[in-house]
Design a protein around this motif. Structure first.
Motif, PDB file in Angstrom:
ATOM      1  N   MET A 119      11.339   7.707 -41.466  1.00 51.87           N
ATOM      2  CA  MET A 119      10.849   8.923 -40.833  1.00 51.87           C
ATOM      3  C   MET A 119       9.490   8.694 -40.153  1.00 51.87           C
ATOM      4  N   ILE A 120       8.552   8.132 -40.935  1.00 50.43           N
ATOM      5  CA  ILE A 120       7.260   7.758 -40.362  1.00 50.43           C
ATOM      6  C   ILE A 120       7.056   6.268 -40.603  1.00 50.43           C
ATOM      7  N   SER A 121       6.690   5.595 -39.544  1.00 49.85           N
ATOM      8  CA  SER A 121       6.488   4.160 -39.682  1.00 49.85           C
ATOM      9  C   SER A 121       5.159   3.798 -39.024  1.00 49.85           C
ATOM     10  N   VAL A 122       4.277   3.200 -39.791  1.00 52.83           N
ATOM     11  CA  VAL A 122       2.928   2.897 -39.307  1.00 52.83           C
ATOM     12  C   VAL A 122       2.799   1.399 -39.105  1.00 52.83           C
ATOM     13  N   LYS A 123       2.345   1.003 -37.902  1.00 51.21           N
ATOM     14  CA  LYS A 123       2.262  -0.429 -37.602  1.00 51.21           C
ATOM     15  C   LYS A 123       0.863  -0.788 -37.115  1.00 51.21           C
ATOM     16  N   LEU A 134      -3.323  -1.070 -40.931  1.00 49.81           N
ATOM     17  CA  LEU A 134      -2.428  -0.473 -41.922  1.00 49.81           C
ATOM     18  C   LEU A 134      -0.972  -0.610 -41.483  1.00 49.81           C
ATOM     19  N   ASP A 135      -0.114  -0.949 -42.433  1.00 53.79           N
ATOM     20  CA  ASP A 135       1.334  -0.997 -42.221  1.00 53.79           C
ATOM     21  C   ASP A 135       1.996  -0.292 -43.377  1.00 53.79           C
ATOM     22  N   THR A 136       2.834   0.692 -43.053  1.00 51.97           N
ATOM     23  CA  THR A 136       3.614   1.293 -44.129  1.00 51.97           C
ATOM     24  C   THR A 136       4.758   2.089 -43.533  1.00 51.97           C
ATOM     25  N   GLN A 137       5.630   2.540 -44.408  1.00 55.76           N
ATOM     26  CA  GLN A 137       6.849   3.212 -43.996  1.00 55.76           C
ATOM     27  C   GLN A 137       7.032   4.392 -44.940  1.00 55.76           C
ATOM     28  N   SER A 149       0.378   1.566 -33.851  1.00 55.67           N
ATOM     29  CA  SER A 149       1.382   2.578 -33.529  1.00 55.67           C
ATOM     30  C   SER A 149       1.784   3.363 -34.761  1.00 55.67           C
ATOM     31  N   ILE A 150       2.176   4.617 -34.522  1.00 53.21           N
ATOM     32  CA  ILE A 150       2.765   5.451 -35.563  1.00 53.21           C
ATOM     33  C   ILE A 150       4.072   5.987 -34.990  1.00 53.21           C
ATOM     34  N   PHE A 151       5.175   5.625 -35.625  1.00 55.09           N
ATOM     35  CA  PHE A 151       6.473   6.126 -35.163  1.00 55.09           C
ATOM     36  C   PHE A 151       6.871   7.299 -36.038  1.00 55.09           C
ATOM     37  N   PHE A 152       7.162   8.419 -35.392  1.00 52.65           N
ATOM     38  CA  PHE A 152       7.662   9.584 -36.121  1.00 52.65           C
ATOM     39  C   PHE A 152       9.036   9.916 -35.553  1.00 52.65           C
ATOM     40  N   ASP A 201       6.910   6.670 -30.674  1.00 47.41           N
ATOM     41  CA  ASP A 201       5.536   6.270 -30.941  1.00 47.41           C
ATOM     42  C   ASP A 201       4.606   7.418 -30.540  1.00 47.41           C
ATOM     43  N   ILE A 202       4.068   8.117 -31.537  1.00 46.48           N
ATOM     44  CA  ILE A 202       3.282   9.317 -31.232  1.00 46.48           C
ATOM     45  C   ILE A 202       1.890   8.982 -30.712  1.00 46.48           C
ATOM     46  N   THR A 203       1.446   7.744 -30.877  1.00 48.36           N
ATOM     47  CA  THR A 203       0.117   7.397 -30.354  1.00 48.36           C
ATOM     48  C   THR A 203       0.140   7.351 -28.833  1.00 48.36           C
ATOM     49  N   LYS A 204       1.349   7.315 -28.253  1.00 46.85           N
ATOM     50  CA  LYS A 204       1.456   7.276 -26.785  1.00 46.85           C
ATOM     51  C   LYS A 204       1.889   8.627 -26.229  1.00 46.85           C
TER      52      LYS A 204
END
Lengths: 233, 241
Positions: B1-5, B20-23, B57-60, B64-67
């Motif tokens: 659902m949320i993926s942080v890279k 930070l990296d997490t899921q 990046s943060i994928f929701f 990628d919501i940072t873009k």
């Protein structure tokens, strides 16, 4: 007894004879019209300027508009209102036939807007950052957050200062005579020039201003009490 | 659902979040703990872009919501409810209007629908009788429960809690934590920054330890508290438990 008789005669000569009281009534009318419309215009423009300035301060956006607003505030607040009035009448509208009252409304409104803008801006900046964040976190965009969350709270905080600006403006319009508008002050002065008596007409003018200001102050404190309802525990 | 890279965040010279990296999966209850200044809140606030990440990046839900553009961010935030340490209720509005403002103004619900939603949410948080009162008439714990109701009114897919009990008097912490526990039981995806270790133990599906802007350990609560690997975490737990 002698004194009372003389006073009565003076009253008659200054206000009753030749219907001189009409100078005061008509003057008062003009003063109120100019003040009212200048206040409305000044508030609208002032809020707009304040939102531009505050948005820039908070988000860094609107750089160009902010620059214009800043120049505007500097010029208006850095020059006397009489000079502004004269420039608008004789320079800007010098070659057009235009209603003088309209010019006065414009001049006092433009002037007042600069002061209102800084009052409103300070009101917006005094609202906790958390309120902006709460609005944003619910998905409200910046204008919506401003309109529904920030401005209502800011307005309540700055109401006394805004009312004071209104009162200042009411008194400031007494220089409207510079472009030959017969406002309240001018009305008293016309009576003085006809009766060669300064005391009564000028005191009458002063009392009318004072009563107006006291009435407005009373209204504002009533409004403030109503707005304070949701602060009560 | 949320993926942080590779998420980084700096305030000027200050490097707060470091790669930070997490899921986070749907339905997870992630509790983030760590010493003050470790970047927990900043991390949480990056997830709904209250803070703009410096890089990474943060994928929701796949994007990628940072873009994202400003209007896309506003749409995204509707799906991410946020609860703040200091409640941030709107003091000029009644409790009911605090809850219904956003759904109505964003055109998501009619006034009647929003009012009905507010009533059922107030029922849920146990404050049905407070609808017409103003925030200042409520206690801290009540305010925070209203703030949760306000966030829930948007039907969010995930709830972010930024130290929701840190500003409360001790006797009011329980009522807020209980409500959060109920939410968790309803299956809400939750990310909670807190100092309440009891809550972490009981409710979390995963506990995350942050220190110096890094995630040093992530584990289910049992392993996290009973068998911590990282020496910094061991030291932290020895101080707080």
């Amino acid at each position: 007894m002698q004194f009372l008789m003389e006073f009565k005669e003076d009253l008659y000569a200054n206000f009753i004879e030749d219907h001189r009281w009409k100078y005061l009534v008509n003057g008062l009318g003009n003063t109120l019209i100019i003040t009212l419309f200048a206040v409305i215009f000044g508030m609208l423009l002032g809020f707009l300027l304040a939102v531009i300035r505050a948005t820039h301060d908070k988000t860094g956006k609107l750089r160009f508009l902010n620059l214009i607003a800043k120049i505007y505030l500097t010029v208006i607040r850095g020059t006397p209102v009489v000079v502004q009035l004269l420039i608008i009448y004789f320079v800007i509208f010098g070659s057009v036939d235009i209603n003088k009252t309209l010019v006065a409304v414009l001049a006092f409104g433009l002037n007042s807007a600069a002061y209102v803008a800084e009052i409103v801006r300070s009101g917006i900046m005094s609202i906790d950052q958390g309120q902006f964040e709460a609005g944003a976190s619910l998905g409200l965009n910046y204008p919506m957050t401003m309109i529904y969350i920030i401005l209502p709270q800011a307005f309540k905080n700055i109401l006394p200062a805004l009312a004071n600006e209104f009162i200042v403006l009411l008194k400031e319009t007494s220089v409207a005579d510079y472009i030959a508008i017969e406002d309240l002050t001018k009305g008293g002065d016309i009576i003085r020039s006809q009766t060669y008596e300064a005391f009564l007409p000028l005191i009458a003018v002063a009392v009318i201003y004072l009563v107006l200001v006291m009435f407005l102050t009373h209204l504002v404190s009533k409004l403030e009490r109503r707005l304070a309802v949701n602060d009560k525990r | 659902m949320i993926s942080v890279k590779k998420l980084n965040k700096s305030f000027g010279e200050l490097h707060i979040l470091k790669d930070l990296d997490t899921q986070i999966e749907q339905g997870e209850k992630v509790v983030i703990v760590g010493p003050s200044g470790s970047g927990k809140s900043t991390f949480l606030r990056c997830l709904n872009l209250m803070e703009t990440p410096t890089s990474g990046s943060i994928f929701f839900e796949g994007t990628d919501i940072t873009k994202a553009s400003t209007s896309e961010v506003n749409l995204l935030r509707r799906k991410m409810g946020m609860v703040f340490q200091h409640f941030n209720l709107f003091p000029h509005l009644t409790i009911r209007k605090n809850i219904t403002l956003a759904p109505i103004k964003l055109g998501l619900m009619s006034k009647e629908e929003a009012d009905a939603k507010a009533s059922s949410l107030l029922q849920k948080v146990g404050l049905a009788d407070k609808a017409e009162q103003y925030p200042n008439q409520l206690s801290g714990g009540q305010k925070q429960r209203i703030a949760i109701a306000r966030a829930l009114a948007m039907n969010p897919a995930v709830m972010l809690f930024d130290e929701p009990t840190s500003a409360l008097d001790p006797e009011m912490v329980g009522e807020v934590l209980n409500l959060m526990k109920e939410l968790a039981e309803d299956g809400m995806t939750m990310i909670v920054v807190t100092h309440e270790m009891g809550f972490a133990k009981e409710v979390a599906s995963r506990v995350m330890f942050m220190s110096d802007g890094m995630i040093l350990e992530e584990a289910p609560p049992k392993a996290f508290f009973e068998n911590p690997q990282n020496p910094r975490l061991q030291e932290f737990l020895s101080k707080v438990l």
